[in-house]
Write an enzyme that holds these catalytic residues in place. Structure first.
Site, PDB file in Angstrom:
ATOM      1  N   TRP A  50       2.303   1.588  -3.478  1.00 14.68           N
ATOM      2  CA  TRP A  50       1.229   2.468  -4.691  1.00 14.68           C
ATOM      3  C   TRP A  50       1.513   3.864  -4.307  1.00 14.68           C
ATOM      4  O   TRP A  50       1.348   4.203  -5.164  1.00 14.68           O
ATOM      5  CB  TRP A  50      -0.448   1.346  -3.450  1.00 14.68           C
ATOM      6  CG  TRP A  50      -0.977   1.846  -5.014  1.00 14.68           C
ATOM      7  CD1 TRP A  50      -1.079   1.479  -6.280  1.00 14.68           C
ATOM      8  CD2 TRP A  50      -1.705   2.845  -4.442  1.00 14.68           C
ATOM      9  NE1 TRP A  50      -2.379   2.468  -6.554  1.00 14.68           N
ATOM     10  CE2 TRP A  50      -2.681   3.414  -5.847  1.00 14.68           C
ATOM     11  CE3 TRP A  50      -2.220   3.904  -3.494  1.00 14.68           C
ATOM     12  CZ2 TRP A  50      -3.351   4.095  -5.573  1.00 14.68           C
ATOM     13  CZ3 TRP A  50      -2.743   5.348  -3.677  1.00 14.68           C
ATOM     14  CH2 TRP A  50      -3.954   4.939  -5.017  1.00 14.68           C
ATOM     15  N   HIS A  51       1.503   3.850  -3.545  1.00 11.88           N
ATOM     16  CA  HIS A  51       1.287   5.712  -3.169  1.00 11.88           C
ATOM     17  C   HIS A  51       2.672   6.528  -3.935  1.00 11.88           C
ATOM     18  O   HIS A  51       2.365   7.336  -4.672  1.00 11.88           O
ATOM     19  CB  HIS A  51       1.750   6.107  -2.096  1.00 11.88           C
ATOM     20  CG  HIS A  51       0.120   6.391  -0.853  1.00 11.88           C
ATOM     21  ND1 HIS A  51      -0.378   4.958  -0.302  1.00 11.88           N
ATOM     22  CD2 HIS A  51      -0.537   6.743  -0.762  1.00 11.88           C
ATOM     23  CE1 HIS A  51      -1.171   4.787  -0.043  1.00 11.88           C
ATOM     24  NE2 HIS A  51      -1.556   5.904  -0.448  1.00 11.88           N
ATOM     25  N   GLY A  52       3.888   5.624  -4.138  1.00 12.38           N
ATOM     26  CA  GLY A  52       4.861   6.385  -5.042  1.00 12.38           C
ATOM     27  C   GLY A  52       6.108   5.465  -4.925  1.00 12.38           C
ATOM     28  O   GLY A  52       5.884   4.590  -3.847  1.00 12.38           O
ATOM     29  N   PHE A  98      -0.312  10.153  -7.891  1.00  6.28           N
ATOM     30  CA  PHE A  98      -0.050   8.653  -7.770  1.00  6.28           C
ATOM     31  C   PHE A  98      -0.525   8.314  -9.318  1.00  6.28           C
ATOM     32  O   PHE A  98      -0.683   6.957  -8.929  1.00  6.28           O
ATOM     33  CB  PHE A  98      -0.435   8.829  -6.456  1.00  6.28           C
ATOM     34  CG  PHE A  98       0.053   8.802  -5.597  1.00  6.28           C
ATOM     35  CD1 PHE A  98       1.318   9.496  -5.100  1.00  6.28           C
ATOM     36  CD2 PHE A  98      -0.891   9.744  -3.626  1.00  6.28           C
ATOM     37  CE1 PHE A  98       1.687  10.142  -4.237  1.00  6.28           C
ATOM     38  CE2 PHE A  98       0.006  10.065  -3.392  1.00  6.28           C
ATOM     39  CZ  PHE A  98       1.083  10.372  -3.374  1.00  6.28           C
ATOM     40  N   SER A 106       1.029  -0.777   0.367  1.00  6.94           N
ATOM     41  CA  SER A 106      -0.097  -0.139   0.027  1.00  6.94           C
ATOM     42  C   SER A 106       0.771   1.021  -0.235  1.00  6.94           C
ATOM     43  O   SER A 106       0.659   2.333  -1.089  1.00  6.94           O
ATOM     44  CB  SER A 106      -0.546   0.024   1.412  1.00  6.94           C
ATOM     45  OG  SER A 106      -1.836   0.785   1.329  1.00  6.94           O
TER      46      SER A 106
END
Length: 470
Positions: free
Chosen positions: A320-322, A470, A317
């Site tokens: 996923w953001h960066g 994102f 997770s």
């Protein structure tokens, strides 16, 4: 193009709404599709062809998978589709990060083209995966019309920042939503859009300037007071920035007859990190639960494997953001507290009561946002250290009246629903059933907020959107 821009608010949105409401019901999806392509191409003209191309392939792959006679053939087509979507995400978002780390770890000098990141590719990829997996699991049949599928994928209100809409949640609305063309639903959409715009422009932007002012200071100029001001300002900035944008997306959806899923539910009222993730970016949490956590075994495994599943889900997770280690550490930070809460912290929270546990959780969340905000890990570490060192001296930052005004508004609205009566007021404002007096009051308030927000956008040269990248 973002919702909080003059281009969108003054030109694109009125033109779209006029065209949409003049278009016969049979062709409304075509209207949405045309304006969605223009909306996306405005910010990334090259990448619109990537999206159109992959959605074309996905549509026919998924239909072939649905019609396949054997389970192994279905699985092969599923793997091809997943590989294509995840491969695109890896290429555009993580390739440079991976190569940079290989070079640093092995002292290599692998050269690679610096690839630009298509806007909203993380959201687009996750929604493509929900379509493929939902059809594979038999939760819903595939769409028969290619243009309806394109509308689902590039529906502009949620294309670049969510909410992440699972295919089976919206499939029926794409083909039949006429029951939602009521005055109260459209008015509710307008109210929610204006509240979201005000949250983003009036609160998030003002606090964002203060957060930037602190985090741009040299480390030696940041004392305990400055560190907390920067951390708190960013804590409220990211919440009102992202939840405001989600509100605008949900409001626009309602005006068009779509009911998009809720994405935030007063997350800073949470009395544990576990509850925080049930209230923050709820559509991402739901996606992670259904397409990663449960396939890993979810809760129905041994305690050791359960803790492993939680850590894996939150590491991914974060990633996923960066494509940066600070996001991975932020995910690990939250995963650690989820494990600790299952081990013993939940029992502690129950003993000390909701108010104190809510305050403790809020402080944990603020600390985590410092990691999220700073790609420079040494800076993040320094700020967190200063927050808890009680080292006060004359910092170089200045607090202004706009900051105090916005910070007060942020506190009030973040914790407004703490009591049942105030929660009921909030539910009415965000609901769809109004008395005549409430409707008139909300309409006047919304119009006023719309024009005040326009004035803020025109006056301030600061209008970033954090989740845009994102």
């Amino acid at each position: 193009m973002v919702f909080s821009s003059i281009t969108f608010l003054v030109y694109f949105l009125p033109l779209f709404l006029l065209a949409y409401h003049l278009t016969p019901n049979k062709f409304k999806n075509a209207c949405i599709l045309i304006f969605s392509v223009i909306f996306y191409a405005w910010g990334g003209p090259k990448f619109i062809f990537v999206i159109l191309g992959t959605t074309f392939l996905d549509f026919y792959l998924v239909n072939a998978m649905h019609n396949a006679k054997t389970k192994s053939a279905k699985r092969q087509l599923l793997i091809i589709s997943l590989a294509m979507n995840l491969g695109l995400l890896f290429y555009f978002k993580y390739c440079n990060f991976f190569i940079d780390n290989v070079n640093a770890l092995f002292g290599a000098d692998i050269q690679w083209t610096k690839v630009l990141l298509p806007i909203g590719i993380s959201f687009y990829t996750f929604e493509s995966i929900t379509y493929v997996v939902d059809v594979y699991r038999g939760i819903h049949k595939p769409l028969k019309n290619f243009w309806h599928y394109q509308t689902y994928i590039i529906f502009f209100p949620k294309l670049i920042a969510g909410p992440i809409v699972r295919y089976h949640d919206i499939a029926d609305q794409i083909t039949n939503r006429e029951k939602n063309y009521t005055t109260d639903i459209k008015l509710s959409g307008f109210f929610i859009f204006c509240f979201g715009l005000a949250k983003k422009v009036i609160i998030a932007n003002t606090l964002g300037m203060q957060a930037d002012a602190v985090f741009k200071l040299a480390p030696e100029q940041i004392d305990t007071a400055a560190a907390w001001v920067g951390a708190v300002a960013y804590t409220f900035q990211i919440y009102f920035d992202f939840s405001g944008y989600s509100d605008m997306a949900i409001g626009l959806g309602k005006i068009m007859g779509f009911k998009l899923p809720e994405n935030f539910k007063n997350p800073y009222l949470s009395f544990s990190i576990t509850e925080f993730w049930r209230r923050w970016h709820m559509t991402l949490g739901t996606w992670m639960k259904n397409y990663l956590y449960i396939p890993l075994g979810g809760n129905k495994v041994t305690p050791a494997k359960l803790y492993r599943n939680l850590v894996v889900v939150f590491l991914l997770s974060g990633l996923w953001h960066g494509a940066s280690w600070n996001f991975v550490l932020w995910g690990a930070f939250h995963g650690l507290f989820l494990v600790l809460e299952r081990l013993f912290l939940n029992n502690v929270y129950q003993k000390i009561g909701k108010a104190v546990s809510t305050l403790i959780t809020f402080i944990i969340v603020i600390t985590g946002w410092v990691l999220f905000r700073n790609e420079d890990l040494s800076m993040a570490s320094h700020v967190i250290k200063q927050m808890y060192s009680f080292n006060f001296f004359d910092g170089k930052f200045a607090l202004n009246n706009d900051f105090w005004f916005s910070c007060t508004l942020a506190c009030v609205f973040s914790f407004f629903a703490f009591l049942p009566k105030t929660q009921a007021i909030q539910d009415t404002v965000y609901g769809e059933k109004f008395t005549s007096g409430t409707k008139n009051a909300l309409l006047l308030t919304s119009i006023a907020l719309f024009y005040i927000s326009l004035a803020y956008i025109s006056a301030l040269d600061f209008n970033p959107f954090i989740y845009f990248r994102f």
